[in-house]
Write a protein that holds these residues in place. Sequence first.
Motif, PDB file in Angstrom:
ATOM      1  N   GLY A   1      43.274  32.595 -66.306  1.00 55.14           N
ATOM      2  CA  GLY A   1      42.374  33.244 -67.247  1.00 55.14           C
ATOM      3  C   GLY A   1      41.750  32.237 -68.181  1.00 55.14           C
ATOM      4  N   LEU A   2      41.324  32.737 -69.331  1.00 53.91           N
ATOM      5  CA  LEU A   2      40.614  31.916 -70.316  1.00 53.91           C
ATOM      6  C   LEU A   2      41.279  32.055 -71.681  1.00 53.91           C
ATOM      7  CD1 LEU A   2      36.997  32.946 -69.293  1.00 53.91           C
ATOM      8  CD2 LEU A   2      38.091  30.741 -68.818  1.00 53.91           C
ATOM      9  N   LEU A   3      41.376  30.933 -72.387  1.00 51.98           N
ATOM     10  CA  LEU A   3      41.933  30.908 -73.734  1.00 51.98           C
ATOM     11  C   LEU A   3      40.849  30.542 -74.725  1.00 51.98           C
ATOM     12  CD1 LEU A   3      45.117  28.725 -73.051  1.00 51.98           C
ATOM     13  CD2 LEU A   3      45.030  31.213 -73.228  1.00 51.98           C
TER      14      LEU A   3
ATOM     15  N   ARG B   1      41.671  29.661 -82.370  1.00 55.61           N
ATOM     16  CA  ARG B   1      41.286  30.024 -83.733  1.00 55.61           C
ATOM     17  C   ARG B   1      42.263  29.311 -84.658  1.00 55.61           C
ATOM     18  NH1 ARG B   1      37.426  31.123 -81.647  1.00 55.61           N
ATOM     19  NH2 ARG B   1      36.422  33.107 -81.193  1.00 55.61           N
ATOM     20  N   GLY B   2      41.993  28.025 -84.937  1.00 52.28           N
ATOM     21  CA  GLY B   2      42.951  27.246 -85.706  1.00 52.28           C
ATOM     22  C   GLY B   2      44.206  27.044 -84.870  1.00 52.28           C
ATOM     23  N   ARG B   3      45.374  27.426 -85.424  1.00 54.07           N
ATOM     24  CA  ARG B   3      46.630  27.289 -84.675  1.00 54.07           C
ATOM     25  C   ARG B   3      46.874  28.447 -83.728  1.00 54.07           C
ATOM     26  NH1 ARG B   3      49.890  23.365 -85.974  1.00 54.07           N
ATOM     27  NH2 ARG B   3      49.719  22.298 -87.976  1.00 54.07           N
ATOM     28  N   LEU B   4      46.061  29.477 -83.850  1.00 52.56           N
ATOM     29  CA  LEU B   4      46.234  30.669 -83.021  1.00 52.56           C
ATOM     30  C   LEU B   4      45.549  30.472 -81.669  1.00 52.56           C
ATOM     31  CD1 LEU B   4      47.182  33.660 -82.949  1.00 52.56           C
ATOM     32  CD2 LEU B   4      44.969  34.260 -83.889  1.00 52.56           C
ATOM     33  N   ILE B   5      46.262  30.840 -80.610  1.00 54.14           N
ATOM     34  CA  ILE B   5      45.721  30.763 -79.256  1.00 54.14           C
ATOM     35  C   ILE B   5      45.677  32.180 -78.694  1.00 54.14           C
ATOM     36  CG2 ILE B   5      46.064  29.829 -76.929  1.00 54.14           C
ATOM     37  CD1 ILE B   5      47.871  27.657 -78.331  1.00 54.14           C
ATOM     38  N   VAL B   6      44.491  32.620 -78.315  1.00 49.39           N
ATOM     39  CA  VAL B   6      44.320  33.965 -77.784  1.00 49.39           C
ATOM     40  C   VAL B   6      43.697  33.847 -76.402  1.00 49.39           C
ATOM     41  CG1 VAL B   6      43.274  36.231 -78.175  1.00 49.39           C
ATOM     42  CG2 VAL B   6      43.921  34.814 -80.128  1.00 49.39           C
ATOM     43  N   GLY B   7      44.205  34.631 -75.464  1.00 52.13           N
ATOM     44  CA  GLY B   7      43.652  34.524 -74.123  1.00 52.13           C
ATOM     45  C   GLY B   7      43.732  35.820 -73.358  1.00 52.13           C
TER      46      GLY B   7
ATOM     47  N   GLU C   1      57.389  48.895 -53.583  1.00 50.14           N
ATOM     48  CA  GLU C   1      56.087  48.369 -53.996  1.00 50.14           C
ATOM     49  C   GLU C   1      56.324  46.929 -54.432  1.00 50.14           C
ATOM     50  OE1 GLU C   1      52.529  49.493 -57.154  1.00 50.14           O
ATOM     51  OE2 GLU C   1      54.263  50.806 -56.923  1.00 50.14           O
ATOM     52  N   CYS C   2      55.812  45.971 -53.669  1.00 48.91           N
ATOM     53  CA  CYS C   2      56.217  44.568 -53.861  1.00 48.91           C
ATOM     54  C   CYS C   2      55.192  43.728 -54.607  1.00 48.91           C
ATOM     55  CB  CYS C   2      56.500  43.920 -52.518  1.00 48.91           C
ATOM     56  SG  CYS C   2      57.827  44.738 -51.617  1.00 48.91           S
ATOM     57  N   ASN C   3      53.954  44.175 -54.673  1.00 43.76           N
ATOM     58  CA  ASN C   3      52.916  43.359 -55.306  1.00 43.76           C
ATOM     59  C   ASN C   3      52.300  44.075 -56.494  1.00 43.76           C
ATOM     60  OD1 ASN C   3      53.083  41.182 -53.426  1.00 43.76           O
ATOM     61  ND2 ASN C   3      51.989  42.458 -51.950  1.00 43.76           N
ATOM     62  N   TYR C   4      52.155  43.334 -57.582  1.00 44.34           N
ATOM     63  CA  TYR C   4      51.611  43.898 -58.819  1.00 44.34           C
ATOM     64  C   TYR C   4      50.502  43.000 -59.345  1.00 44.34           C
ATOM     65  CZ  TYR C   4      55.827  46.764 -58.833  1.00 44.34           C
ATOM     66  OH  TYR C   4      56.817  47.643 -58.491  1.00 44.34           O
ATOM     67  N   VAL C   5      49.450  43.629 -59.831  1.00 42.11           N
ATOM     68  CA  VAL C   5      48.385  42.893 -60.516  1.00 42.11           C
ATOM     69  C   VAL C   5      48.217  43.550 -61.879  1.00 42.11           C
ATOM     70  CG1 VAL C   5      45.947  42.266 -60.500  1.00 42.11           C
ATOM     71  CG2 VAL C   5      47.231  42.298 -58.360  1.00 42.11           C
ATOM     72  N   TYR C   6      48.169  42.751 -62.935  1.00 43.85           N
ATOM     73  CA  TYR C   6      48.084  43.320 -64.280  1.00 43.85           C
ATOM     74  C   TYR C   6      47.428  42.312 -65.218  1.00 43.85           C
ATOM     75  CZ  TYR C   6      52.477  40.688 -64.411  1.00 43.85           C
ATOM     76  OH  TYR C   6      53.436  39.715 -64.293  1.00 43.85           O
ATOM     77  N   PRO C   7      46.942  42.774 -66.379  1.00 41.57           N
ATOM     78  CA  PRO C   7      46.290  41.857 -67.314  1.00 41.57           C
ATOM     79  C   PRO C   7      47.288  40.851 -67.881  1.00 41.57           C
ATOM     80  CG  PRO C   7      45.989  44.149 -68.007  1.00 41.57           C
ATOM     81  CD  PRO C   7      46.938  44.155 -66.859  1.00 41.57           C
ATOM     82  N   ASP C   8      46.847  39.634 -68.095  1.00 44.22           N
ATOM     83  CA  ASP C   8      47.670  38.603 -68.724  1.00 44.22           C
ATOM     84  C   ASP C   8      47.084  38.334 -70.109  1.00 44.22           C
ATOM     85  OD1 ASP C   8      49.716  36.618 -68.825  1.00 44.22           O
ATOM     86  OD2 ASP C   8      48.170  35.089 -68.507  1.00 44.22           O
ATOM     87  N   VAL C   9      47.774  38.789 -71.115  1.00 44.98           N
ATOM     88  CA  VAL C   9      47.294  38.640 -72.499  1.00 44.98           C
ATOM     89  C   VAL C   9      48.114  37.565 -73.194  1.00 44.98           C
ATOM     90  CG1 VAL C   9      46.935  39.800 -74.708  1.00 44.98           C
ATOM     91  CG2 VAL C   9      46.635  41.064 -72.572  1.00 44.98           C
ATOM     92  N   THR C  10      47.446  36.567 -73.749  1.00 44.61           N
ATOM     93  CA  THR C  10      48.112  35.481 -74.468  1.00 44.61           C
ATOM     94  C   THR C  10      47.876  35.640 -75.954  1.00 44.61           C
ATOM     95  OG1 THR C  10      47.727  33.960 -72.634  1.00 44.61           O
ATOM     96  CG2 THR C  10      48.246  32.969 -74.763  1.00 44.61           C
ATOM     97  N   PHE C  11      48.963  35.527 -76.713  1.00 45.39           N
ATOM     98  CA  PHE C  11      48.860  35.551 -78.159  1.00 45.39           C
ATOM     99  C   PHE C  11      49.922  34.573 -78.656  1.00 45.39           C
ATOM    100  CE2 PHE C  11      49.836  37.223 -82.405  1.00 45.39           C
ATOM    101  CZ  PHE C  11      48.560  37.349 -82.925  1.00 45.39           C
ATOM    102  N   GLY C  12      49.506  33.388 -79.054  1.00 41.98           N
ATOM    103  CA  GLY C  12      50.499  32.379 -79.382  1.00 41.98           C
ATOM    104  C   GLY C  12      50.073  31.475 -80.511  1.00 41.98           C
ATOM    105  N   PHE C  13      51.004  30.618 -80.898  1.00 42.19           N
ATOM    106  CA  PHE C  13      50.765  29.635 -81.954  1.00 42.19           C
ATOM    107  C   PHE C  13      51.162  28.255 -81.446  1.00 42.19           C
ATOM    108  CE2 PHE C  13      51.564  33.652 -83.982  1.00 42.19           C
ATOM    109  CZ  PHE C  13      50.544  33.737 -84.938  1.00 42.19           C
ATOM    110  N   SER C  14      50.473  27.249 -81.946  1.00 41.43           N
ATOM    111  CA  SER C  14      50.748  25.884 -81.562  1.00 41.43           C
ATOM    112  C   SER C  14      51.257  25.096 -82.764  1.00 41.43           C
ATOM    113  CB  SER C  14      49.470  25.244 -81.028  1.00 41.43           C
ATOM    114  OG  SER C  14      49.575  23.842 -81.075  1.00 41.43           O
ATOM    115  N   PHE C  15      52.226  24.206 -82.510  1.00 46.36           N
ATOM    116  CA  PHE C  15      52.781  23.365 -83.578  1.00 46.36           C
ATOM    117  C   PHE C  15      52.733  21.892 -83.180  1.00 46.36           C
ATOM    118  CE2 PHE C  15      54.715  27.505 -84.050  1.00 46.36           C
ATOM    119  CZ  PHE C  15      54.497  27.742 -85.393  1.00 46.36           C
TER     120      PHE C  15
END
Length: 145
Positions: A106-108, A111-117, A131-145
Amino acid sequence: GHGTPFDRGRIGIGITVGEQSSFGYNHIALGAGAGYLVLGGLELGAFALHEFGSGPSIDEVTPSVRYVAQPLVGRWPVIPYGAAFYNHWFLGGGFSDLDSVGGRAGLLTLRGRLIVGLGVAFEHVLSACTECNYVYPDVTFGFSF
């Protein structure tokens, strides 16, 4: 120039809260993870998730490796990423544990130290599954130090 959140030696943390429907049960999921950048853009991570609600308790442990296109930071408004992960579920209620493997892309944006994707994840269950295969949204919400 100035550093990026994806430079070698940086540490990232992420949290997730959500409602998940697993194996026919609705759960509230709380998760936390941390990653360490072993090289520019290349992060080794681990993530743990606990789901509680009706039905059996579910705990999930996920080691992963992620590559973020670090050279594009500051040059592009969004930064592509790709990741591979392994998942192990500890299931309560007498259910057998499950294992799966998957990938995310995906894409990140920073916003400063905040990483959103936002991206998409694909997961394949290795254990016996109906049911062996799943596709779902990947949401990133993180901080960097």
